[in-house]
Design a protein around this motif. Sequence first.
Motif, PDB file in Angstrom:
ATOM      1  N   ALA A   1      -0.548 -12.515  -9.583  1.00  0.00           N
ATOM      2  CA  ALA A   1      -1.698 -13.084  -9.859  1.00  0.00           C
ATOM      3  C   ALA A   1      -2.269 -13.846  -8.798  1.00  0.00           C
ATOM      4  N   GLY A   2      -3.840 -13.365  -7.860  1.00  0.00           N
ATOM      5  CA  GLY A   2      -4.331 -13.682  -7.123  1.00  0.00           C
ATOM      6  C   GLY A   2      -3.326 -12.602  -5.716  1.00  0.00           C
ATOM      7  N   GLY A   3      -2.184 -11.968  -5.230  1.00  0.00           N
ATOM      8  CA  GLY A   3      -2.687 -10.938  -4.310  1.00  0.00           C
ATOM      9  C   GLY A   3      -3.297 -10.180  -4.769  1.00  0.00           C
ATOM     10  N   GLU A   4      -2.990  -9.628  -3.308  1.00  0.00           N
ATOM     11  CA  GLU A   4      -4.350  -8.521  -3.336  1.00  0.00           C
ATOM     12  C   GLU A   4      -3.364  -7.793  -1.672  1.00  0.00           C
ATOM     13  N   LEU A   5      -3.561  -5.938  -2.266  1.00  0.00           N
ATOM     14  CA  LEU A   5      -2.800  -4.860  -1.996  1.00  0.00           C
ATOM     15  C   LEU A   5      -3.425  -3.859  -2.153  1.00  0.00           C
ATOM     16  N   ASN A   6      -3.286  -2.544  -1.676  1.00  0.00           N
ATOM     17  CA  ASN A   6      -3.606  -1.199  -1.393  1.00  0.00           C
ATOM     18  C   ASN A   6      -2.216  -0.446  -1.573  1.00  0.00           C
ATOM     19  N   ALA A   7      -2.578   0.627  -2.846  1.00  0.00           N
ATOM     20  CA  ALA A   7      -1.593   1.670  -2.899  1.00  0.00           C
ATOM     21  C   ALA A   7      -1.081   2.099  -2.168  1.00  0.00           C
ATOM     22  N   ALA A   8      -2.193   3.286  -1.450  1.00  0.00           N
ATOM     23  CA  ALA A   8      -2.275   3.720  -0.413  1.00  0.00           C
ATOM     24  C   ALA A   8      -1.875   3.771   0.966  1.00  0.00           C
ATOM     25  N   ALA A   9      -2.314   1.639   1.772  1.00  0.00           N
ATOM     26  CA  ALA A   9      -1.543   1.828   2.385  1.00  0.00           C
ATOM     27  C   ALA A   9      -0.764   1.739   2.624  1.00  0.00           C
ATOM     28  N   ASN A  10      -0.064   0.792   1.388  1.00  0.00           N
ATOM     29  CA  ASN A  10       1.677   0.769   1.019  1.00  0.00           C
ATOM     30  C   ASN A  10       2.569   1.514   0.687  1.00  0.00           C
ATOM     31  N   CYS A  11       2.102   3.257   0.728  1.00  0.00           N
ATOM     32  CA  CYS A  11       2.451   4.825   0.277  1.00  0.00           C
ATOM     33  C   CYS A  11       2.625   5.059   1.439  1.00  0.00           C
ATOM     34  N   VAL A  12       1.427   5.273   2.668  1.00  0.00           N
ATOM     35  CA  VAL A  12       1.434   5.559   3.578  1.00  0.00           C
ATOM     36  C   VAL A  12       0.639   5.165   5.031  1.00  0.00           C
ATOM     37  N   ASP A  13       0.168   4.301   4.860  1.00  0.00           N
ATOM     38  CA  ASP A  13      -0.221   3.594   6.478  1.00  0.00           C
ATOM     39  C   ASP A  13       0.522   3.349   6.773  1.00  0.00           C
ATOM     40  N   ARG A  14       1.479   2.042   5.772  1.00  0.00           N
ATOM     41  CA  ARG A  14       2.370   0.962   6.731  1.00  0.00           C
ATOM     42  C   ARG A  14       3.680   1.414   7.311  1.00  0.00           C
ATOM     43  N   HIS A  15       3.613   3.250   7.223  1.00  0.00           N
ATOM     44  CA  HIS A  15       5.183   3.902   7.429  1.00  0.00           C
ATOM     45  C   HIS A  15       4.601   4.631   8.225  1.00  0.00           C
ATOM     46  N   LEU A  16       3.526   4.936   9.619  1.00  0.00           N
ATOM     47  CA  LEU A  16       2.550   5.262  10.904  1.00  0.00           C
ATOM     48  C   LEU A  16       3.393   5.262  12.035  1.00  0.00           C
ATOM     49  N   ASP A  17       3.971   3.315  12.154  1.00  0.00           N
ATOM     50  CA  ASP A  17       4.398   3.075  12.932  1.00  0.00           C
ATOM     51  C   ASP A  17       6.144   3.730  12.918  1.00  0.00           C
ATOM     52  N   ASP A  18       6.345   3.708  12.381  1.00  0.00           N
ATOM     53  CA  ASP A  18       8.421   4.287  12.814  1.00  0.00           C
ATOM     54  C   ASP A  18       8.562   5.286  12.119  1.00  0.00           C
ATOM     55  N   ARG A  19       7.410   6.108  11.380  1.00  0.00           N
ATOM     56  CA  ARG A  19       7.289   7.208  11.013  1.00  0.00           C
ATOM     57  C   ARG A  19       6.514   8.634  10.865  1.00  0.00           C
TER      58      ARG A  19
END
Length: 657
Positions: A84-102
């Motif tokens: 609780a209190g945290g914020e995130l986005n599922a699509a960003a965790n499944c796609v965006d964050r991998h762009l730098d390396d993969r």
Amino acid sequence: MDNAGSDGRRFDEPSHADGVGGEAVIEPLAAFRERAVTSDRGVYERFEADWPECWEAAADLLDWERPYETILNDDDPPFYEWFAGGELNAAANCVDRHLDDRRNQLAIRWFGKRGERRSYTYLDLYREVNALAAGLRELGVEEDDVVTLYMPMIPELPVAMLACARIGAPHNVVFAGLSAEALSTRLDAADSEYLITCDGYYRREDAFNQKSKADNARLRMDGDLDATVVVDRLGDALDVPLGEDEHEYESLVDAHDGETVEPVARDATDLLFVMYTSGTTGRPKGVEHATGGYLAHVSWTTRNVLDVRPNDTYWCAADIGWITGHSYGVYGPLSVGTTTVLYEGSPDYPDRDRVWDLIERNAVSVFYTSPTAIRSFMKWGAEYPERHDLSSIRLLGTVGESITPKAWRWYREHVGGGEAPVVDTWWQTETGAIALATLPGVTPMKPGKVGPPLPGIDARVVDEDGERADPGTPGYLTIASPWPGMLRGLREGDERYLREYWVDAEDGWRYRTGDGAAVDEDGYVTILGRVDDVINVRARRFNTAELEASIVGTDGVTEAAVVGDDGGRIVAYVTTRGDVDPGADLRTTIADRVAQSVGDLARPDRIVFTPELPKTRSGKIMRRLLGDIARGEEFGDVSALRNPEVVGEIESAVRKE
């Protein structure tokens, strides 16, 4: 937390080198353990000593827009909140964050029923998810609007899931094989005003009109749809005109090609998706999963239970229309940045070695399927997998129902080369992610036993009074403490959520799984099947009340009972009025009615007409007895039945089928 065996031993410390009663205990191979994601035998002890803070290890696998303030909020049990209190986005965790390396690594490899192939790199996936997200916004989809997805296993389905997640719109995936009536029920129940479907799909060589089912569902709805998006799956094979407020998927995506939609930061407790599953009353339940806890649990188990890493080619054979496809076909593998295989076809089309050909051609390293499929593979013969080089397989998984020791050994020997670990997993739509399983780099395997609860999961087998069942004694599988992937509630409200799942025991709230189970002296659990009226067939869960209500609605039918047999088939026992001919025509009428009201997959494989159904003296139908008869098993003493004489008649009727 209590992750120890019934006598206090750790789950990773078997009491007998050869198992209890001489059963087989198979240790992880040293070569596998050396490379496993998790090989530390102390993981159980650490999770127990540091619960619930231990689950921070799962949350740390994700990228957070805002750090969470507390790991578990248990102020209002059993309405628990994770991160609780945290914020995130599922699509960003499944796609965006991998762009730098993969960015150029394959995210999805798709294989269609007619030999089509499509591949998406993480960059390709990013672009199409953004374009569809922009298109959905143009159509009026806003944050918290529920979008229903009604498609077969085509790439547009995970793209749509991620596009919805990107803009904060929960998705409601409805299995493509369900009927128009089932779709309309789920659209209304979810308060969904947007639908993404397709023109049709192929079954063997035939093209089926999916859009017509969607149109019929729209006519049946209590509410209205604001917009429908239609994917062109069949091309020229079927002419499907679009109506008012209906839009071509390809045109919508093309119109927004190159646009970027900023991921909406969602509270960890916000709804990610709703999925309808069978209820004990016959009315489907809208199970809701929150973004943070669900994604953390799925990511952790994908890595630690299925041992999936970014350089793997991983294949979960489950349809995305069911929870296994959500968790381990889309969100799990993409969150850890691996390549996930999607397959639209059936395992025996065009040939019975289709699965093994795909594994060989794509060097699949982790394969996750159901015991029902494994039994089919066994029936077809070992010669089919043996025609192919399956040496790429590092780990095998199984899910959906109990697997027999015989099937377990066949799977490992003929698919895993006699060396790959077989991870037998237990979990449910409601648990969101795996709850019971061995850790392949840590825990010994026992063929036919699902294994112990995972670290951090307080699962217990209890008796009628809620006390721990003795080793080997059948009881009820419960979970005594919350877990991250758990459902956040039901779409139908808190009252049903409490009634369906929770018991307020002296030592706290307990979650009722609805499964019978037994635990051995090492803490390994054997699942004995449902204790409510839900059956598992073809790796799908069907509610007997829903199926039976459909059958009894047939003119001339007075009563029905539905069970599953050992071949994963639906068997319906039906009684009729005395003036009705229980012949082939009535069989066809019953089967067609079930297919129309529930879906083609629910069509009974066998319909057995009987003058009566076996009942207890209180009037309860003995489905367990009927299941034993369908499977050809011994069923013991029937003297306690109100009408024991009918059992012989039913046996005779079954043998004639």
